[in-house]
Design a protein around this motif. Structure first.
Motif, PDB file in Angstrom:
ATOM      1  N   TRP A  61      12.273  -2.844 -24.457  1.00  0.00           N
ATOM      2  CA  TRP A  61      10.872  -2.656 -24.095  1.00  0.00           C
ATOM      3  C   TRP A  61      10.574  -3.319 -22.762  1.00  0.00           C
ATOM      4  N   GLY A  62      11.088  -4.541 -22.588  1.00  0.00           N
ATOM      5  CA  GLY A  62      10.845  -5.266 -21.342  1.00  0.00           C
ATOM      6  C   GLY A  62      11.553  -4.658 -20.149  1.00  0.00           C
ATOM      7  N   LEU A  63      12.790  -4.248 -20.336  1.00  0.00           N
ATOM      8  CA  LEU A  63      13.558  -3.679 -19.219  1.00  0.00           C
ATOM      9  C   LEU A  63      13.130  -2.261 -18.885  1.00  0.00           C
ATOM     10  N   GLY A  64      12.896  -1.451 -19.920  1.00  0.00           N
ATOM     11  CA  GLY A  64      12.563  -0.048 -19.680  1.00  0.00           C
ATOM     12  C   GLY A  64      11.076   0.215 -19.553  1.00  0.00           C
ATOM     13  N   GLY A  65      10.251  -0.683 -20.109  1.00  0.00           N
ATOM     14  CA  GLY A  65       8.817  -0.477 -20.073  1.00  0.00           C
ATOM     15  C   GLY A  65       8.329   0.529 -21.104  1.00  0.00           C
ATOM     16  N   PHE A  66       9.189   0.913 -22.005  1.00  0.00           N
ATOM     17  CA  PHE A  66       8.838   1.889 -23.031  1.00  0.00           C
ATOM     18  C   PHE A  66       9.214   1.358 -24.400  1.00  0.00           C
ATOM     19  N   CYS A  67       8.460   1.745 -25.404  1.00  0.00           N
ATOM     20  CA  CYS A  67       8.925   1.672 -26.775  1.00  0.00           C
ATOM     21  C   CYS A  67       8.980   3.125 -27.244  1.00  0.00           C
ATOM     22  N   PRO A  68       9.575   3.425 -28.388  1.00  0.00           N
ATOM     23  CA  PRO A  68       9.845   4.822 -28.742  1.00  0.00           C
ATOM     24  C   PRO A  68       8.650   5.766 -28.715  1.00  0.00           C
ATOM     25  N   LEU A 113       3.914  -7.432 -19.511  1.00  0.00           N
ATOM     26  CA  LEU A 113       4.922  -8.405 -19.952  1.00  0.00           C
ATOM     27  C   LEU A 113       5.250  -9.447 -18.888  1.00  0.00           C
ATOM     28  N   ASP A 114       4.845  -9.218 -17.642  1.00  0.00           N
ATOM     29  CA  ASP A 114       5.144 -10.130 -16.532  1.00  0.00           C
ATOM     30  C   ASP A 114       4.057 -11.198 -16.433  1.00  0.00           C
ATOM     31  N   LEU A 115       4.136 -12.209 -17.294  1.00  0.00           N
ATOM     32  CA  LEU A 115       3.091 -13.226 -17.378  1.00  0.00           C
ATOM     33  C   LEU A 115       2.944 -14.066 -16.119  1.00  0.00           C
ATOM     34  N   PHE A 116       4.010 -14.255 -15.373  1.00  0.00           N
ATOM     35  CA  PHE A 116       3.955 -15.136 -14.203  1.00  0.00           C
ATOM     36  C   PHE A 116       4.026 -14.375 -12.889  1.00  0.00           C
ATOM     37  N   GLY A 117       3.825 -13.070 -12.942  1.00  0.00           N
ATOM     38  CA  GLY A 117       3.864 -12.254 -11.728  1.00  0.00           C
ATOM     39  C   GLY A 117       2.610 -11.418 -11.615  1.00  0.00           C
ATOM     40  N   GLY A 135      12.916  -5.707 -28.132  1.00  0.00           N
ATOM     41  CA  GLY A 135      12.157  -6.420 -27.102  1.00  0.00           C
ATOM     42  C   GLY A 135      12.808  -6.347 -25.737  1.00  0.00           C
ATOM     43  N   LEU A 136      14.123  -6.475 -25.701  1.00  0.00           N
ATOM     44  CA  LEU A 136      14.834  -6.350 -24.419  1.00  0.00           C
ATOM     45  C   LEU A 136      14.666  -4.953 -23.832  1.00  0.00           C
TER      46      LEU A 136
END
Length: 151
Positions: A95-102, A32-36, A92-93
Protein backbone atom coordinates in the motif's frame (compact mmCIF):
# COMPACT_ATOMS: atom_id res chain seq x y z
CA UNK A 1 -32.39 -9.24 -7.42
CA UNK A 2 -29.20 -10.26 -5.62
CA UNK A 3 -27.10 -9.44 -8.71
CA UNK A 4 -28.77 -6.04 -9.12
CA UNK A 5 -28.14 -5.09 -5.49
CA UNK A 6 -24.53 -6.31 -5.81
CA UNK A 7 -24.04 -4.18 -8.95
CA UNK A 8 -25.50 -1.09 -7.29
CA UNK A 9 -23.38 -1.58 -4.16
CA UNK A 10 -20.24 -2.04 -6.28
CA UNK A 11 -20.97 1.07 -8.32
CA UNK A 12 -21.55 3.09 -5.14
CA UNK A 13 -18.30 1.78 -3.62
CA UNK A 14 -16.28 2.51 -6.77
CA UNK A 15 -17.78 5.97 -7.11
CA UNK A 16 -16.90 6.70 -3.49
CA UNK A 17 -13.33 5.54 -4.02
CA UNK A 18 -12.93 7.76 -7.08
CA UNK A 19 -14.58 10.84 -5.54
CA UNK A 20 -12.56 10.52 -2.31
CA UNK A 21 -9.24 10.24 -4.12
CA UNK A 22 -8.51 6.69 -2.95
CA UNK A 23 -8.04 5.64 -6.59
CA UNK A 24 -5.20 8.16 -6.94
CA UNK A 25 -1.96 6.56 -5.69
CA UNK A 26 -0.25 9.95 -5.30
CA UNK A 27 -2.95 11.09 -2.86
CA UNK A 28 -2.63 7.87 -0.85
CA UNK A 29 1.17 8.14 -0.74
CA UNK A 30 0.90 11.77 0.41
CA UNK A 31 -1.45 10.65 3.17
CA UNK A 32 1.15 8.11 4.31
CA UNK A 33 4.05 10.62 4.10
CA UNK A 34 3.74 12.06 7.61
CA UNK A 35 7.02 13.99 7.52
CA UNK A 36 6.90 15.21 3.92
CA UNK A 37 3.91 16.21 1.84
CA UNK A 38 1.32 14.90 4.28
CA UNK A 39 -2.28 15.21 3.07
CA UNK A 40 -4.72 14.49 5.94
CA UNK A 41 -7.83 14.51 3.74
CA UNK A 42 -8.04 10.71 3.55
CA UNK A 43 -8.40 10.59 7.34
CA UNK A 44 -11.78 12.26 6.84
CA UNK A 45 -12.65 9.64 4.21
CA UNK A 46 -11.81 6.87 6.68
CA UNK A 47 -13.71 8.63 9.46
CA UNK A 48 -16.76 8.96 7.23
CA UNK A 49 -16.54 5.31 6.23
CA UNK A 50 -16.35 4.23 9.86
CA UNK A 51 -19.25 6.53 10.82
CA UNK A 52 -21.45 4.86 8.18
CA UNK A 53 -20.20 1.29 8.61
CA UNK A 54 -20.42 0.94 12.40
CA UNK A 55 -24.15 1.60 12.72
CA UNK A 56 -24.72 -0.31 9.49
CA UNK A 57 -23.07 -3.44 10.87
CA UNK A 58 -24.92 -3.00 14.14
CA UNK A 59 -28.26 -2.81 12.36
CA UNK A 60 -27.56 -5.64 9.92
CA UNK A 61 -26.33 -8.10 12.53
CA UNK A 62 -29.56 -7.59 14.50
CA UNK A 63 -31.31 -9.44 11.68
CA UNK A 64 -31.85 -13.19 11.91
CA UNK A 65 -30.23 -13.71 8.50
CA UNK A 66 -28.89 -11.64 5.60
CA UNK A 67 -31.16 -10.56 2.77
CA UNK A 68 -29.52 -12.79 0.14
CA UNK A 69 -28.00 -15.69 2.10
CA UNK A 70 -28.96 -18.20 4.77
CA UNK A 71 -26.35 -17.15 7.36
CA UNK A 72 -23.94 -14.30 8.06
CA UNK A 73 -20.31 -15.06 7.22
CA UNK A 74 -18.48 -13.15 9.93
CA UNK A 75 -14.93 -13.77 11.16
CA UNK A 76 -14.67 -15.96 14.23
CA UNK A 77 -10.93 -15.84 14.99
CA UNK A 78 -9.69 -13.26 17.45
CA UNK A 79 -6.04 -14.27 17.79
CA UNK A 80 -2.97 -12.85 16.05
CA UNK A 81 -0.72 -15.42 14.42
CA UNK A 82 2.35 -15.24 12.15
CA UNK A 83 0.23 -15.39 8.99
CA UNK A 84 -1.96 -12.52 10.10
CA UNK A 85 0.93 -10.27 11.11
CA UNK A 86 3.07 -11.06 8.05
CA UNK A 87 0.08 -10.60 5.73
CA UNK A 88 -0.72 -7.23 7.29
CA UNK A 89 2.93 -6.17 6.95
CA UNK A 90 3.08 -7.19 3.29
CA UNK A 91 -0.23 -5.42 2.63
CA UNK A 92 1.07 -2.26 4.32
CA UNK A 93 4.31 -2.32 2.35
CA UNK A 94 2.44 -2.76 -0.91
CA UNK A 95 0.00 0.00 0.00
CA UNK A 96 2.80 2.40 0.91
CA UNK A 97 5.00 1.64 -2.08
CA UNK A 98 2.28 1.35 -4.71
CA UNK A 99 -0.24 3.79 -3.27
CA UNK A 100 -3.03 1.31 -3.88
CA UNK A 101 -4.93 -1.28 -1.94
CA UNK A 102 -6.96 -3.86 -3.89
CA UNK A 103 -10.34 -2.07 -4.03
CA UNK A 104 -9.11 1.27 -5.38
CA UNK A 105 -6.64 -0.46 -7.71
CA UNK A 106 -9.38 -2.49 -9.39
CA UNK A 107 -11.58 0.62 -9.49
CA UNK A 108 -8.80 2.51 -11.31
CA UNK A 109 -8.18 -0.20 -13.95
CA UNK A 110 -10.59 1.37 -16.50
CA UNK A 111 -8.44 4.51 -16.42
CA UNK A 112 -5.73 2.29 -17.98
CA UNK A 113 -2.79 4.06 -16.37
CA UNK A 114 0.34 1.95 -16.87
CA UNK A 115 1.22 1.95 -13.16
CA UNK A 116 -2.27 0.79 -12.24
CA UNK A 117 -2.21 -2.09 -14.70
CA UNK A 118 1.23 -3.20 -13.49
CA UNK A 119 0.07 -3.01 -9.87
CA UNK A 120 -3.10 -5.04 -10.47
CA UNK A 121 -1.29 -7.72 -12.48
CA UNK A 122 1.44 -8.10 -9.86
CA UNK A 123 -1.19 -8.05 -7.08
CA UNK A 124 -3.04 -10.94 -8.74
CA UNK A 125 0.21 -12.87 -9.24
CA UNK A 126 1.03 -12.27 -5.56
CA UNK A 127 -2.39 -13.53 -4.47
CA UNK A 128 -2.03 -16.75 -6.45
CA UNK A 129 1.57 -17.24 -5.27
CA UNK A 130 0.53 -16.68 -1.64
CA UNK A 131 -2.26 -19.25 -1.95
CA UNK A 132 0.08 -21.92 -3.30
CA UNK A 133 2.83 -21.02 -0.82
CA UNK A 134 0.40 -21.46 2.10
CA UNK A 135 -0.77 -24.81 0.72
CA UNK A 136 2.85 -25.93 0.29
CA UNK A 137 3.78 -24.70 3.77
CA UNK A 138 0.83 -26.44 5.41
CA UNK A 139 1.65 -29.68 3.63
CA UNK A 140 5.33 -29.36 4.61
CA UNK A 141 4.64 -28.71 8.30
CA UNK A 142 2.04 -31.48 8.36
CA UNK A 143 4.58 -33.94 6.91
CA UNK A 144 7.34 -32.78 9.29
CA UNK A 145 5.04 -33.50 12.24
CA UNK A 146 5.14 -37.16 11.19
CA UNK A 147 1.69 -37.29 9.71
CA UNK A 148 0.75 -38.04 6.15
CA UNK A 149 -0.69 -35.17 4.23
CA UNK A 150 -4.27 -35.44 3.03
CA UNK A 151 -4.08 -32.28 0.88
Amino acid sequence: MKNLVTLIAGLMFGTGLILSGMANPAKVQNFLDLFGTWDPSLAFVMGGAIAVTMPGFWLVTRRAKPFFNDVFHLPTRTDFDKRFVSGAAIFGLGWGLGGFCPGPAVTAVPLAAQGTIVFVVTMLIGMVAAKYFVLWWDRRTWDLAGKTSQL
